[in-house]
Design a protein around this motif. Sequence first.
Motif, PDB file in Angstrom:
ATOM      1  N   SER B 650      50.378  43.767  37.344  1.00 62.68           N
ATOM      2  CA  SER B 650      50.541  42.871  36.200  1.00 62.68           C
ATOM      3  C   SER B 650      50.076  41.470  36.561  1.00 62.68           C
ATOM      4  CB  SER B 650      51.983  42.885  35.691  1.00 62.68           C
ATOM      5  OG  SER B 650      52.871  42.901  36.753  1.00 62.68           O
ATOM      6  N   PHE B 651      50.266  41.091  37.821  1.00 68.12           N
ATOM      7  CA  PHE B 651      49.823  39.772  38.258  1.00 68.12           C
ATOM      8  C   PHE B 651      48.308  39.640  38.146  1.00 68.12           C
ATOM      9  CE2 PHE B 651      48.978  36.767  41.888  1.00 68.12           C
ATOM     10  CZ  PHE B 651      49.535  35.671  41.278  1.00 68.12           C
ATOM     11  N   LEU B 654      47.236  39.474  34.607  1.00 61.14           N
ATOM     12  CA  LEU B 654      47.491  38.148  34.066  1.00 61.14           C
ATOM     13  C   LEU B 654      46.398  37.173  34.497  1.00 61.14           C
ATOM     14  CD1 LEU B 654      49.584  36.304  32.636  1.00 61.14           C
ATOM     15  CD2 LEU B 654      50.482  35.792  34.891  1.00 61.14           C
ATOM     16  N   LEU B 655      46.082  37.196  35.810  1.00 59.51           N
ATOM     17  CA  LEU B 655      45.054  36.281  36.305  1.00 59.51           C
ATOM     18  C   LEU B 655      43.716  36.550  35.624  1.00 59.51           C
ATOM     19  CD1 LEU B 655      45.625  35.940  40.138  1.00 59.51           C
ATOM     20  CD2 LEU B 655      46.308  34.436  38.291  1.00 59.51           C
ATOM     21  N   LEU B 658      43.782  35.323  32.067  1.00 62.84           N
ATOM     22  CA  LEU B 658      43.726  33.856  32.040  1.00 62.84           C
ATOM     23  C   LEU B 658      42.302  33.377  32.332  1.00 62.84           C
ATOM     24  CD1 LEU B 658      47.022  32.830  33.847  1.00 62.84           C
ATOM     25  CD2 LEU B 658      46.374  32.320  31.513  1.00 62.84           C
ATOM     26  N   ALA B 659      41.683  34.022  33.338  1.00 64.28           N
ATOM     27  CA  ALA B 659      40.328  33.610  33.694  1.00 64.28           C
ATOM     28  C   ALA B 659      39.367  33.890  32.542  1.00 64.28           C
ATOM     29  CB  ALA B 659      39.880  34.333  34.950  1.00 64.28           C
ATOM     30  N   ARG B 662      39.580  31.248  29.497  1.00 67.03           N
ATOM     31  CA  ARG B 662      39.221  29.844  29.666  1.00 67.03           C
ATOM     32  C   ARG B 662      38.154  29.404  28.682  1.00 67.03           C
ATOM     33  NH1 ARG B 662      37.549  28.194  35.379  1.00 67.03           N
ATOM     34  NH2 ARG B 662      37.699  26.232  34.265  1.00 67.03           N
TER      35      ARG B 662
END
Lengths: 225, 662
Positions: B650-651, B654-655, B658-659, B662
């Motif tokens: 999940s981390f 998420l990253l 998010l990336a 942008r």
Amino acid sequence: MLVSAHIAVWGTSLLKLLAAMLLLIGFAMLAQRRLLTLIHLLAWQGFVLALGTALVALLTGQTELWYSAALSLGLKALLIPAVLHRLLRRLKVRGDVEAVINIPTTLLLGIVLVIFAFSLAAPISALTGTITRGMVGIALAAVLLSFLMMITRRKAISQVVGFLAMDNGLFFAATSATLGMPMIVELGVALDALIGFVILGIFFFQMRETFDSMDLSHLERIREE
Amino acid sequence: MTAVLPLDLAMAALLSWLGLGLLGFALGGYQTLACRAVFPLSTMGGLLLAAAGLWASTATPDVLQISGPFPVLPWSFRLDPLSGFFLILLGLLAAAVSVFATGYFRPLPAAALRRLFLQYQGFLLGMGLVLLADNAYTFLVAWEIMAIASYFLVVTEHEEEGSRRAGFLYLLIAHLGALAILLGFAVLAGVQILQGGSFAAMMQAQLSPFWASAAFLLTFFGFGAKAGLLPLHIWLPEAHPAAPAPVSALMSGAMLQTAFYGMLRVDFLFLPQAAEWWGPFVLLVGLASALFAVLFAAAQTDMKRLLAYSSMENMGLIMVAMGLALIFRAHGLNALAALALIAALYHALNHAFFKSLLFLGSGSVLHAAGTVAMDRLGGLIQRMPQTAFFMLVGVLAIAGLPPLNGFVSEWLLLQAFLLAPALPQSTLSAVLPLAASGVVLSAALAAYAMVKFYGISFLGQPRAHLPVHETGRWERSAMGLLAMACVALGLFPGVLIGLLDPVIREMVGQGLGQQGWLWLTPVSAQRASYSPVMFLFGIALALGVAFVLVWWRFGRPLRRAGVWACGFPLRTARMQDSPLGFVEPLLRIFRPVFQLRREALSTAAPRLGLQLGEPVTAYLYRPLAATAAWLSAQMVRLQQGRITVYLLYSFLTLLLLLALLR
């Protein structure tokens, strides 16, 4: 309620200081090996959050934020750490937190995450004209750091701590970016965190009864072959 | 008081079916009473429905809207000549099959009978509603009622593993098809699909060529799954034999035709601007299905499986006719399109009658002999002479022999093919005769399969000691009715073609005109005409004269002599052709298609077994299933059992998000 100009300048600087402290505590958590200290750090983080919220309330004059600050202080700085403390003693968990990755590497990863968070938050910060400008990046970095802590620890309690620290970061992001969520949303999130906390507490006891240990590696057996 | 309309009559018939299902459920404890009350009344309902359909071919179409549970999704019904024709088919077939069911289902235990009443009447109701539906919502709900009711009927003998497997396969393919139909309707109706997707809106829709083709392909795939076209046919030879005989008769005779109905409605009424390639595509799929199915039909050793493959072959022929009609229409030759469509519709009705007759007959054999495995049957004609006679009529009809009905539709189809040189496009007009020869080949092979079907099971000597007896009165009268229908449709084609006129006009705007009752002249009297009555008269005359001559020349005085036994002093049942031995040449010629595997069944007595493989399963479905299993096995690797790893997933997600944001 009007605030005089030089208080506003002082206040903004103070808020930046608090944000930096939040991030610093995040790093401290990431580096900390002892569970007891970890819980103390969590309490400090809750305190900083409450302080920050109160400061924003003072600067913007929103009365609702005062309640939010009080709630943060009561729940996050006092109640939850106290309960965790008791839990730790009752479960007789001792010793160090075993990290999956060693501490220096984790810290380096944390720095990378902070840079990533800042680069993400840059366009958002440019848009906001509020006094809390620039704080979004710090809050996001705090969230990501807590997430990293959850990933790199083996003991179940440190994951709960990470979860609660993430919640703190999220609250800070909310207060700083939007000057506080509506009260109802805030209460909802707080309740969510509390319920998650309760579930995990039950889970701890179950786990200790089954495995006689809090080490998560015991759970690896529960999967489909 | 308002006047009664055909649609009201049809709805009344359908409601009566629903009521009868509930009545049967209530009465199920008294088997004899329930069967004798519900099924004959169901026959009445069928006749009522057929009358409504007949009436609709002359009346103006009328519409009925009932608000459903969701205010924006009304139940909507409409009865036009096209629906009317298929209602006639369904009504008459349901009437005859229900007569058969009266006797056939009586021995069932009470609990099974109760369920069966609900499922059987629900199946009939579902098919009727499909034909009357006037928006996508109603259509798909009815379509699912039909699919689910027939699924439960297929697994009537759910204690048997094979039955459950057949049911699962059927349900799987049915749902794939329904999904494709839903998507097709969504493309056709556009935003209107949210209001139920009324068919009137679909008729007015202006689609770009790409989306029109998409809608065509989706609906063709969806309806093709139900019609049992290649390569979606695999459920058909499993489900039809698993179901009880009356259900197989209804599934094969009527349910497959609802798929044809759907194709007609979409391709001719909703998509008038057909692309040129649709026709050849439909024709090719139909021809491939027909040839493939007829080969497998000939090779089967189980009576009902043979009939199931033969159903697929007949659907293939109907698709060939429809493809031909699409080709003619795309080139503006509407009169020829009308001829091809008449052939298709005529064949649909014919198939409903002779195939259900044959399925009912094999049901009688199953009840009488306890098996439909042809290598245990033989010589049934002596024990069940009336069934054998009706089956003979059915077999002759399906083999396409004049003066029975199968010949008429195949003759019409070939007439349409012979007019292909009128097409402006030279490639097509050069290739179409090849397709025509394919049709002739499949018709000839169908006759071959039917010779085997009848010859092995009804003629010769019994291959096993089975306590065979003639079936009951209800069963025999039902078969008699269907046999009579086959003869009538064969002898008086002009009547039906006159009836089809409004249907054809609705679809291509042009008909064939009224035919006389005696001579059938689809194009012009100079070109070709056919009179079954005259043919029958001629055949009867020739036979009579020959008989009289032979009798007169050799018959007196009666000569008695020993029978020549072909050099074999001793004859046993095992010296007859076995069901597989009969098709040995075919198996040899088309060896790669059949995927034969020989195995020794026992070493003590020299017995060899042959196993037929299904190439579509082997080359399409197995690899598909293997790929899916492999992919799933790869997915299991993700499951580590460690919370930190799940958190890492999940981390990272998420990253990544998010990336990306942008």
